[in-house]
Enzyme design. Structure first.
Site, PDB file in Angstrom:
ATOM      1  N   TYR A   1      -4.239   2.008  15.771  1.00 36.17           N
ATOM      2  CA  TYR A   1      -2.993   2.054  16.532  1.00 36.17           C
ATOM      3  C   TYR A   1      -3.206   1.876  18.027  1.00 36.17           C
ATOM      4  O   TYR A   1      -2.407   1.255  18.711  1.00 36.17           O
ATOM      5  CB  TYR A   1      -2.251   3.367  16.269  1.00 36.17           C
ATOM      6  CG  TYR A   1      -1.665   3.430  14.884  1.00 36.17           C
ATOM      7  CD1 TYR A   1      -2.409   3.866  13.790  1.00 36.17           C
ATOM      8  CD2 TYR A   1      -0.355   3.007  14.646  1.00 36.17           C
ATOM      9  CE1 TYR A   1      -1.878   3.890  12.510  1.00 36.17           C
ATOM     10  CE2 TYR A   1       0.187   3.019  13.380  1.00 36.17           C
ATOM     11  CZ  TYR A   1      -0.594   3.462  12.319  1.00 36.17           C
ATOM     12  OH  TYR A   1      -0.072   3.492  11.042  1.00 36.17           O
TER      13      TYR A   1
ATOM     14  N   HIS B   1      -2.599  11.156   0.509  1.00 34.68           N
ATOM     15  CA  HIS B   1      -2.121  10.895   1.876  1.00 34.68           C
ATOM     16  C   HIS B   1      -1.493  12.184   2.403  1.00 34.68           C
ATOM     17  O   HIS B   1      -0.299  12.269   2.658  1.00 34.68           O
ATOM     18  CB  HIS B   1      -1.118   9.747   1.877  1.00 34.68           C
ATOM     19  CG  HIS B   1      -0.862   9.140   3.223  1.00 34.68           C
ATOM     20  ND1 HIS B   1      -1.001   7.788   3.490  1.00 34.68           N
ATOM     21  CD2 HIS B   1      -0.474   9.706   4.384  1.00 34.68           C
ATOM     22  CE1 HIS B   1      -0.683   7.551   4.762  1.00 34.68           C
ATOM     23  NE2 HIS B   1      -0.379   8.692   5.322  1.00 34.68           N
TER      24      HIS B   1
ATOM     25  N   ARG C   1       0.864  -1.191   0.000  1.00 34.83           N
ATOM     26  CA  ARG C   1       0.000   0.000   0.000  1.00 34.83           C
ATOM     27  C   ARG C   1       0.889   1.226   0.000  1.00 34.83           C
ATOM     28  O   ARG C   1       1.702   1.405   0.899  1.00 34.83           O
ATOM     29  CB  ARG C   1      -0.918   0.007   1.232  1.00 34.83           C
ATOM     30  CG  ARG C   1      -1.733   1.282   1.375  1.00 34.83           C
ATOM     31  CD  ARG C   1      -2.652   1.265   2.579  1.00 34.83           C
ATOM     32  NE  ARG C   1      -3.324   2.539   2.740  1.00 34.83           N
ATOM     33  CZ  ARG C   1      -3.060   3.415   3.719  1.00 34.83           C
ATOM     34  NH1 ARG C   1      -2.099   3.150   4.597  1.00 34.83           N
ATOM     35  NH2 ARG C   1      -3.705   4.559   3.798  1.00 34.83           N
TER      36      ARG C   1
ATOM     37  N   GLU D   1      -7.281   8.901   5.881  1.00 36.95           N
ATOM     38  CA  GLU D   1      -7.556   9.552   7.164  1.00 36.95           C
ATOM     39  C   GLU D   1      -7.976  11.021   7.054  1.00 36.95           C
ATOM     40  O   GLU D   1      -7.286  11.941   7.513  1.00 36.95           O
ATOM     41  CB  GLU D   1      -6.345   9.429   8.077  1.00 36.95           C
ATOM     42  CG  GLU D   1      -5.962   8.020   8.379  1.00 36.95           C
ATOM     43  CD  GLU D   1      -4.850   7.914   9.402  1.00 36.95           C
ATOM     44  OE1 GLU D   1      -4.178   8.915   9.696  1.00 36.95           O
ATOM     45  OE2 GLU D   1      -4.659   6.794   9.924  1.00 36.95           O
TER      46      GLU D   1
ATOM     47  N   ASN E   1      -7.279   2.097   9.772  1.00 40.25           N
ATOM     48  CA  ASN E   1      -5.968   2.315  10.391  1.00 40.25           C
ATOM     49  C   ASN E   1      -6.173   2.310  11.897  1.00 40.25           C
ATOM     50  O   ASN E   1      -6.918   3.149  12.425  1.00 40.25           O
ATOM     51  CB  ASN E   1      -5.373   3.662   9.963  1.00 40.25           C
ATOM     52  CG  ASN E   1      -5.018   3.696   8.488  1.00 40.25           C
ATOM     53  OD1 ASN E   1      -5.109   2.682   7.807  1.00 40.25           O
ATOM     54  ND2 ASN E   1      -4.610   4.858   8.001  1.00 40.25           N
TER      55      ASN E   1
ATOM     56  N   GLU F   1      -3.450   0.130   8.067  1.00 35.88           N
ATOM     57  CA  GLU F   1      -2.290   0.506   8.878  1.00 35.88           C
ATOM     58  C   GLU F   1      -2.443  -0.049  10.298  1.00 35.88           C
ATOM     59  O   GLU F   1      -3.519   0.031  10.874  1.00 35.88           O
ATOM     60  CB  GLU F   1      -2.105   2.029   8.998  1.00 35.88           C
ATOM     61  CG  GLU F   1      -1.669   2.717   7.741  1.00 35.88           C
ATOM     62  CD  GLU F   1      -1.477   4.209   7.924  1.00 35.88           C
ATOM     63  OE1 GLU F   1      -1.237   4.657   9.084  1.00 35.88           O
ATOM     64  OE2 GLU F   1      -1.620   4.951   6.939  1.00 35.88           O
TER      65      GLU F   1
END
Ligand SMILES: CO[C@H](O)c1c[n+]2c([nH]1)[C@H](O)[C@@H](O)[C@H](O)[C@H]2CO
Length: 448
Positions: free
Chosen positions: A294, A122, A78, A167, A292, A352
């Site tokens: 985290y 991005h 990606r 995002e 994504n 991600e």
């Protein structure tokens, strides 16, 4: 029944990067500047004065990096396209060398059996478009759609998985509300306008793809579950505001054609009203959502923390990464189940997931020992497997990141890569986590 973990037969294993964070050569061969070129060269914005002028020098080393991907056994890669490398003014003329770089990268990937997964945006908006209002100008939906059409027409014969935006929440929150990211605005009236135009641009690009594209297209969002810090009504409400602001603000319009009610409570007098036709544009049918993930946030009420009036509470017994994020894999399974339940179990990719830990220097024999990162991946991959077993439609996973790279305002101080980069020499070294991930891919998860 065996306890061995096995992911679905065609589960896709990849890794992610983004253009400004790895490519370098931001103005080479006719490329135009992005807002990150300007932001990085404005003193004080990026730690240690780091910039993307060289980064991982990927623009000149892409063949070497594709060979690395092959060595790790990646099935997918990606990456994002620098809009201003391809269209130096953001609109109109196409830079043949710039678009040629991505054309060649796609061919290199396919020659190694690696599936390109392309993100059109991005964060690195062409500076010329920002000078015309950027995400605050409603015309940007057409500008983005025109750029998207150029890329679809050039690459859709070989690229089978596209994402419009990476995002949008980070662009709105970091770029327009808090000013921590390019273009560095601090304006609570601008942030929701930027967010809305990002969604309109996303919808306009998807509409174009339905005209000219033959494969799949989706949207990539960052999701962070919010857990109330106490049973108090104030903390419950704060978690609800944080959840609407970060998680529902983008997925609700895309799936339901409306914003979460709580957004009015978040922005108050800064919350605009939008015409119904905007939501018809935004709610284009998608083939997948990229998630994504985290960390989570244990959230308490904090009236002074405007506009959301919510803050995260540090967890005393938890492990934290170098970016100050709690390691909490259950947050990933909770989030994926929430998406499946609220939005009708759409196809998902984890686009991600990863962590920055303090990595030791390259040791004798060329190893980089990063056990905390291996532990992070093991925990989060198990969490994904758990929800797949429950029927959540997760189709692939991309580790963030393939390479240590420019971590935006943190500069090169935070290393997320499974491959170590010596930024002085540009030498790449597979970390232990890359060897671990190679085994995960080779056994389709059985080693977890
Ligand atoms: C707030 O969004 C996520 O936390 C998030 C984390 N990350 C991201 N989004 C971005 O997509 C990457 O460019 C970052 O390098 C990466 C690591 O910070």
């Amino acid at each position: 029944m065996s306890n061995a973990i096995e992911f679905p037969k065609n589960f896709l294993w990849g890794a992610s990067t983004s253009a400004y964070q790895i490519e370098g050569s931001p103005l080479a061969d006719g490329a135009g500047p992005s807002i990150w070129q300007r932001f990085a060269h404005s003193p004080g914005n990026i730690r240690d004065g780091d910039t993307g002028d060289v980064a991982c020098d990927h623009y000149r080393r892409s063949a070497q990096d594709v060979a690395l991907m092959r060595e790790i056994g990646l099935q997918a890669y990606r990456f994002s396209i620098s809009w201003s490398r391809v269209m130096p003014s953001g609109r109109g003329a196409v830079n043949p060398v710039g678009i040629g770089f991505y054309d060649e990268l796609v061919d290199r990937l396919l020659a190694q059996g690696i599936k390109p997964m392309v993100t059109l945006f991005h964060w690195d908006l062409p500076e010329t478009l920002d000078n015309q209002g950027g995400w605050l100008n409603r015309d940007i939906a057409d500008w983005f759609a025109d750029y998207a059409r150029v890329m679809f027409e050039r690459l859709d014969d070989r690229v089978t998985s596209w994402a419009t935006l990476n995002e949008p929440w980070v662009v709105s929150d970091g770029g327009y509300l808090n000013g921590t990211l390019a273009p560095g605005h601090h304006n609570r009236f601008e942030a929701p306008i930027a967010a809305h135009n990002l969604l309109r641009a996303h919808g306009a690009a998807v509409k174009v793809y339905r005209e000219v594209g033959k494969h799949e297209i989706g949207l990539v969002v960052n999701l962070e579950p919010k857990y109330p810090a106490s049973e108090s009504a104030a903390d419950q409400q704060a978690a609800a505001r944080g959840h609407a602001y970060m998680n529902g603000q983008f997925l609700d319009p895309v799936f339901f054609g409306r914003y979460p009610e709580k957004m009015k409570d978040v922005y108050g007098d800064a919350w605009p009203e939008w015409p119904a036709e905007d939501f018809e544009l935004i709610r284009q049918r998608l083939d997948f959502i990229g998630v994504n993930y985290y960390t989570r946030s244990v959230t308490r009420d904090e009236p002074s923390a405007l506009p959301v009036r919510a803050v995260a509470v540090r967890q005393p017994l938890a492990t934290y990464t170098e970016t100050g994020w709690e390691v909490y894999a259950r947050g990933l399974s909770d989030t994926l189940e929430w998406v499946a339940a609220r939005y009708g179990n759409p196809p998902l990719y984890i686009t991600e997931n990863g962590a920055a830990f303090f990595d030791p220097p390259v040791a004798e024999g060329g190893r980089v020992h990063d056990p905390l990162r291996i532990d992070y991946y093991q925990k989060h991959l198990r969490a994904i497997h758990e929800v797949i077993q429950k029927g959540v439609d997760v189709r692939g996973y991309c580790a963030w990141s393939l390479l240590d790279n420019l971590e935006w305002a943190h500069g090169f101080s935070k290393r997320f890569g499974i491959v170590h980069v010596n930024f002085a020499t540009q030498e790449r070294t597979l970390k232990d986590s890359a060897y671990f991930y190679r085994e995960v891919i080779a056994t389709n998860g059985a080693v977890l």
